[in-house]
Design a protein around this motif. Structure first.
Motif, PDB file in Angstrom:
ATOM      1  N   ALA A 188       3.343 -18.176   6.521  1.00  0.00           N
ATOM      2  CA  ALA A 188       3.321 -19.634   6.638  1.00  0.00           C
ATOM      3  C   ALA A 188       2.047 -20.137   7.317  1.00  0.00           C
ATOM      4  O   ALA A 188       1.835 -21.349   7.407  1.00  0.00           O
ATOM      5  N   ASP A 189       1.200 -19.227   7.775  1.00  0.00           N
ATOM      6  CA  ASP A 189      -0.077 -19.604   8.370  1.00  0.00           C
ATOM      7  C   ASP A 189      -0.911 -20.310   7.300  1.00  0.00           C
ATOM      8  O   ASP A 189      -1.093 -19.772   6.197  1.00  0.00           O
ATOM      9  N   PRO A 190      -1.417 -21.512   7.564  1.00  0.00           N
ATOM     10  CA  PRO A 190      -2.192 -22.241   6.546  1.00  0.00           C
ATOM     11  C   PRO A 190      -3.356 -21.443   5.977  1.00  0.00           C
ATOM     12  O   PRO A 190      -3.708 -21.591   4.798  1.00  0.00           O
ATOM     13  N   ARG A 191      -3.956 -20.579   6.792  1.00  0.00           N
ATOM     14  CA  ARG A 191      -5.075 -19.769   6.296  1.00  0.00           C
ATOM     15  C   ARG A 191      -4.603 -18.772   5.235  1.00  0.00           C
ATOM     16  O   ARG A 191      -5.280 -18.554   4.217  1.00  0.00           O
ATOM     17  N   VAL A 192      -3.453 -18.172   5.456  1.00  0.00           N
ATOM     18  CA  VAL A 192      -2.896 -17.209   4.500  1.00  0.00           C
ATOM     19  C   VAL A 192      -2.377 -17.938   3.269  1.00  0.00           C
ATOM     20  O   VAL A 192      -2.616 -17.516   2.126  1.00  0.00           O
ATOM     21  N   GLU A 193      -1.673 -19.041   3.485  1.00  0.00           N
ATOM     22  CA  GLU A 193      -1.171 -19.829   2.355  1.00  0.00           C
ATOM     23  C   GLU A 193      -2.312 -20.285   1.458  1.00  0.00           C
ATOM     24  O   GLU A 193      -2.214 -20.207   0.223  1.00  0.00           O
ATOM     25  N   THR A 194      -3.389 -20.745   2.065  1.00  0.00           N
ATOM     26  CA  THR A 194      -4.539 -21.221   1.292  1.00  0.00           C
ATOM     27  C   THR A 194      -5.168 -20.090   0.493  1.00  0.00           C
ATOM     28  O   THR A 194      -5.501 -20.256  -0.694  1.00  0.00           O
ATOM     29  N   ALA A 195      -5.327 -18.940   1.120  1.00  0.00           N
ATOM     30  CA  ALA A 195      -5.933 -17.798   0.432  1.00  0.00           C
ATOM     31  C   ALA A 195      -5.072 -17.351  -0.748  1.00  0.00           C
ATOM     32  O   ALA A 195      -5.593 -17.092  -1.848  1.00  0.00           O
ATOM     33  N   LEU A 196      -3.772 -17.234  -0.536  1.00  0.00           N
ATOM     34  CA  LEU A 196      -2.882 -16.806  -1.618  1.00  0.00           C
ATOM     35  C   LEU A 196      -2.863 -17.825  -2.753  1.00  0.00           C
ATOM     36  O   LEU A 196      -2.933 -17.451  -3.932  1.00  0.00           O
ATOM     37  N   ARG A 197      -2.778 -19.105  -2.410  1.00  0.00           N
ATOM     38  CA  ARG A 197      -2.753 -20.140  -3.455  1.00  0.00           C
ATOM     39  C   ARG A 197      -4.040 -20.106  -4.280  1.00  0.00           C
ATOM     40  O   ARG A 197      -4.000 -20.164  -5.515  1.00  0.00           O
ATOM     41  N   ARG A 198      -5.175 -19.978  -3.607  1.00  0.00           N
ATOM     42  CA  ARG A 198      -6.460 -19.932  -4.319  1.00  0.00           C
ATOM     43  C   ARG A 198      -6.531 -18.745  -5.263  1.00  0.00           C
ATOM     44  O   ARG A 198      -6.938 -18.878  -6.423  1.00  0.00           O
ATOM     45  N   MET A 199      -6.118 -17.573  -4.790  1.00  0.00           N
ATOM     46  CA  MET A 199      -6.234 -16.380  -5.623  1.00  0.00           C
ATOM     47  C   MET A 199      -5.227 -16.388  -6.775  1.00  0.00           C
ATOM     48  O   MET A 199      -5.549 -15.969  -7.888  1.00  0.00           O
ATOM     49  N   PHE A 200      -4.016 -16.866  -6.523  1.00  0.00           N
ATOM     50  CA  PHE A 200      -3.046 -16.946  -7.615  1.00  0.00           C
ATOM     51  C   PHE A 200      -3.526 -17.925  -8.691  1.00  0.00           C
ATOM     52  O   PHE A 200      -3.338 -17.678  -9.892  1.00  0.00           O
ATOM     53  N   GLU A 201      -4.149 -19.022  -8.278  1.00  0.00           N
ATOM     54  CA  GLU A 201      -4.679 -19.978  -9.250  1.00  0.00           C
ATOM     55  C   GLU A 201      -5.781 -19.353 -10.092  1.00  0.00           C
ATOM     56  O   GLU A 201      -5.838 -19.539 -11.314  1.00  0.00           O
ATOM     57  N   ARG A 202      -6.649 -18.596  -9.451  1.00  0.00           N
ATOM     58  CA  ARG A 202      -7.725 -17.937 -10.200  1.00  0.00           C
ATOM     59  C   ARG A 202      -7.179 -16.844 -11.110  1.00  0.00           C
ATOM     60  O   ARG A 202      -7.709 -16.608 -12.197  1.00  0.00           O
ATOM     61  N   ALA A 203      -6.113 -16.199 -10.671  1.00  0.00           N
ATOM     62  CA  ALA A 203      -5.520 -15.134 -11.476  1.00  0.00           C
ATOM     63  C   ALA A 203      -4.898 -15.663 -12.762  1.00  0.00           C
ATOM     64  O   ALA A 203      -4.701 -14.899 -13.716  1.00  0.00           O
ATOM     65  N   GLU A 204      -4.605 -16.962 -12.801  1.00  0.00           N
ATOM     66  CA  GLU A 204      -4.065 -17.542 -14.031  1.00  0.00           C
ATOM     67  C   GLU A 204      -5.056 -17.458 -15.183  1.00  0.00           C
ATOM     68  O   GLU A 204      -4.673 -17.589 -16.352  1.00  0.00           O
ATOM     69  N   GLN A 205      -6.328 -17.218 -14.879  1.00  0.00           N
ATOM     70  CA  GLN A 205      -7.361 -17.089 -15.911  1.00  0.00           C
ATOM     71  C   GLN A 205      -7.590 -15.639 -16.325  1.00  0.00           C
ATOM     72  O   GLN A 205      -8.497 -15.358 -17.104  1.00  0.00           O
ATOM     73  N   ASP A 206      -6.759 -14.724 -15.821  1.00  0.00           N
ATOM     74  CA  ASP A 206      -6.984 -13.301 -16.081  1.00  0.00           C
ATOM     75  C   ASP A 206      -7.032 -12.972 -17.566  1.00  0.00           C
ATOM     76  O   ASP A 206      -7.881 -12.187 -18.007  1.00  0.00           O
ATOM     77  N   ASP A 207      -6.128 -13.525 -18.339  1.00  0.00           N
ATOM     78  CA  ASP A 207      -6.098 -13.194 -19.767  1.00  0.00           C
ATOM     79  C   ASP A 207      -7.397 -13.611 -20.449  1.00  0.00           C
ATOM     80  O   ASP A 207      -7.952 -12.864 -21.271  1.00  0.00           O
ATOM     81  N   ALA A 208      -7.891 -14.809 -20.113  1.00  0.00           N
ATOM     82  CA  ALA A 208      -9.137 -15.288 -20.712  1.00  0.00           C
ATOM     83  C   ALA A 208     -10.317 -14.436 -20.262  1.00  0.00           C
ATOM     84  O   ALA A 208     -11.197 -14.098 -21.066  1.00  0.00           O
ATOM     85  N   VAL A 209     -10.340 -14.073 -18.985  1.00  0.00           N
ATOM     86  CA  VAL A 209     -11.430 -13.231 -18.478  1.00  0.00           C
ATOM     87  C   VAL A 209     -11.381 -11.858 -19.135  1.00  0.00           C
ATOM     88  O   VAL A 209     -12.406 -11.321 -19.567  1.00  0.00           O
TER      89      VAL A 209
END
Length: 218
Positions: A8-29
């Motif tokens: 629940a630490d905002p730093r961890v939440e932010t990091a996970l949210r950012r990486m999961f969002e980028r991972a949504e492009q995995d198929d295209a990459v």
């Protein structure tokens, strides 16, 4: 009193949210990756370099499961095979932080992923409990200076069984070994091994995305 935890630490939440969002492009990459002579003919390092832009994340449910398991087991040393950009590592390290004891030792071949993940771990405030070993895990884990008290296998699937066999002398009875993506056909040799009672394990499949196998060393 409201309970708090590191996920629940905002730093961890932010990091996970950012990486999961980028991972949504995995198929295209992945569709744009030049696999050269073909994946089956590449070395693990060549494969890792070619796939450096692909996040290959654990699922959110899988990450939550890992967090709960590590909180319950309270391992002194968590060993992860296959860090990628560090999504699963953050779940493991958050649990270690909340346990108040332990460390995460993780492995990765891609220099690009290591550079990025180290920055993420520092930004999330978890770099002090994470050690990143660069190179082939079959080499980097051979000199492990402690028992492996909890293991996550999430690297190249054809190497999961060799890495487990490498770590077996360091497994105490009751040690949990978790393998991700067990629906992949390349994981069948691993599954055949841990599901055979003669090899000293008790194993159960957990139905999160792409499947997880939770195995106890007997």
């Amino acid at each position: 009193m409201k309970s708090t935890h590191t996920l629940a630490d905002p730093r961890v939440e932010t990091a996970l949210r950012r990486m999961f969002e980028r991972a949504e492009q995995d198929d295209a990459v992945a569709a744009g990756v030049d696999w050269g002579p073909g994946r089956e003919r590449m070395t693990p390092q060549e494969h890792a370099d070619a796939a450096a832009g692909i996040y290959m994340p654990i699922s959110t449910a899988g990450g939550e499961l890992l967090y709960n398991l590590v909180r319950a087991v309270r391992p002194a040393t968590v060993v992860e095979f296959g860090m990628s950009y560090g999504i699963s590592t953050l779940y493991l390290a958050s649990a270690v932080r909340d346990n108040g004891t332990g460390r995460v030792i993780t492995t990765e071949l891609s220099k690009e992923k290591i550079r990025s993940a180290r920055g993420t771990f520092a930004d999330a405030g978890l770099d002090d409990v994470i050690t990143v070993l660069e190179g082939d895990a079959r080499d980097s884990l051979a000199g492990l200076d402690a028992s492996a008290d909890f293991i996550l296998l999430d690297g190249w699937k054809d190497l999961c069984l060799p890495v487990l066999r490498l770590l077996e002398p360091r497994l105490a009875p009751g040690t949990l070994v978790v393998a991700d993506d067990v629906t992949f056909t390349s994981m069948q040799p691993y599954l055949d091994y841990v599901r055979d009672p003669a090899n000293g394990y008790r194993s159960v499949n957990f139905p999160v995305e792409d499947g997880m196998e939770i195995t106890c060393r007997l």
